[in-house]
Design an enzyme around this catalytic site. Structure first.
Site, short mmCIF file in Angstrom:
data_model
loop_
_atom_site.label_atom_id
_atom_site.label_comp_id
_atom_site.label_asym_id
_atom_site.label_seq_id
_atom_site.Cartn_x
_atom_site.Cartn_y
_atom_site.Cartn_z
N GLY A 1 12.40 103.56 46.22
CA GLY A 1 11.68 103.69 47.47
C GLY A 1 11.93 105.07 48.04
N GLN B 1 12.15 111.52 54.59
CA GLN B 1 13.03 112.10 53.57
C GLN B 1 12.45 113.37 52.96
OE1 GLN B 1 13.67 108.04 51.53
NE2 GLN B 1 15.52 109.20 51.06
N CYS C 1 20.95 106.14 48.30
CA CYS C 1 19.82 106.78 48.97
C CYS C 1 19.66 108.19 48.42
CB CYS C 1 20.07 106.83 50.48
SG CYS C 1 18.74 107.59 51.42
N LEU C 2 18.42 108.59 48.16
CA LEU C 2 18.16 109.94 47.66
C LEU C 2 18.64 111.00 48.65
CD1 LEU C 2 14.55 109.38 46.27
CD2 LEU C 2 16.68 109.51 44.95
N HIS D 1 15.61 98.98 54.00
CA HIS D 1 16.23 100.31 53.87
C HIS D 1 15.24 101.40 54.29
CE1 HIS D 1 18.78 103.33 51.49
NE2 HIS D 1 17.66 103.99 51.73
N GLU D 2 14.01 101.29 53.78
CA GLU D 2 13.01 102.33 54.08
C GLU D 2 12.57 102.28 55.54
OE1 GLU D 2 12.75 104.58 51.95
OE2 GLU D 2 13.65 103.47 50.30
N HIS E 1 14.76 104.19 57.68
CA HIS E 1 14.51 105.65 57.67
C HIS E 1 13.52 106.04 58.76
CE1 HIS E 1 16.74 107.34 54.34
NE2 HIS E 1 16.28 106.45 53.48
ZN ZN Z 1 17.13 106.01 51.67
#
Ligand code: ZN
Length: 176
Positions: free
Chosen positions: A52, A57, A105-106, A147-148, A151
Site C-alpha cells: 500500500g 508519502q 512502512c516505506l 495503515h494507509e 497516513h
Molecule cells: Zn505507511
C-alpha cells in the site's frame, strides 16, 4: 523498452512534516494531474514491493491511497489484489475484535512493529472515476487500509505500536 503510464516517485521519510499533515479531500476527479498521480502511485507501490502507498508519502497531501496486496517475502500470506486506488476513504463501522499484526512502512525504513487494528471494517471510498463504493474488508486488507488511512491523518504505524509487555522476548531475534 515499453513505457507504462506511471513513473516511480520518491517516497519521503519519517521526519518530513508532510507526513504529519491532515491530507485534503480530492475534489476534482477528472483532473489530469490527479489521474497522473494515481498512475504514479501504482507504479511506485509496484516498484517498491509495497502492499500500500498513500499520496502524502510522495509529498502530495491528498486523501488518496493505493491498496496493492500481494504475497511477498515480508507478508507471505498476503492476498493477491490488483492495485486499487481509494479516494476520500472513510471507515463507516468496525468490528469490536482487534488483532495485532506486524507492520512496516516505506516511509519508516528498517523498522517493523506489532500494531493493533480492527479485524473487520466497512469502508466508503471513491474510485478514480469518482464512483462511490461501500465495502467490507477483513484481516490483512483491513490492516492495510487502516495503515494507509492513518497516513491521511498524519499518523504513522510507529505511533500505534503495541507496548511490548511480556512479549518483548519475541523481538530478540527479529531482523530489524
Ligand atoms: Zn505507511
Amino acid at each position: 523498452m515499453t513505457k507504462d503510464k506511471g513513473q516511480t516517485l520518491k517516497v519521503i521519510q519519517i521526519g518530513n512534516s508532510i507526513l504529519r499533515q491532515t491530507a485534503q479531500p480530492v475534489e476534482n476527479f477528472a483532473a489530469a494531474s490527479l489521474q497522473q498521480l494515481i498512475d504514479d502511485l501504482i507504479d511506485t507501490a509496484i516498484a517498491s514491493h509495497g502492499v500500500g502507498i498513500a499520496a502524502p508519502q510522495v509529498a502530495q497531501s491528498y486523501r488518496l491511497f493505493i491498496v496493492s496486496s500481494h504475497p511477498n517475502p515480508r507478508y507471505p500470506d498476503a492476498p493477491l489484489m490488483p492495485p486499487t486506488p481509494m479516494l476520500n476513504p472513510e471507515i463507516l463501522s468496525h468490528s469490536q475484535t482487534i488483532v495485532e499484526g506486524s507492520e512496516g512502512c516505506l516511509s519508516v525504513p528498517g523498522k517493523r512493529g506489532l500494531v493493533p487494528r480492527y479485524q473487520e471494517i466497512e469502508v466508503a471510498y471513491r474510485d478514480r472515476d469518482g464512483n462511490l463504493h461501500r465495502q467490507v474488508f477483513t484481516d490483512f486488507i483491513a490492516r492495510i487500509i487502516q495503515h494507509e488511512l492513518d497516513h491521511l491523518n498524519g499518523i504513522l504505524f510507529c505511533d500505534r505500536v503495541a507496548p511490548l509487555g511480556d512479549r518483548a522476548v519475541e523481538f530478540k531475534d527479529s531482523q530489524n
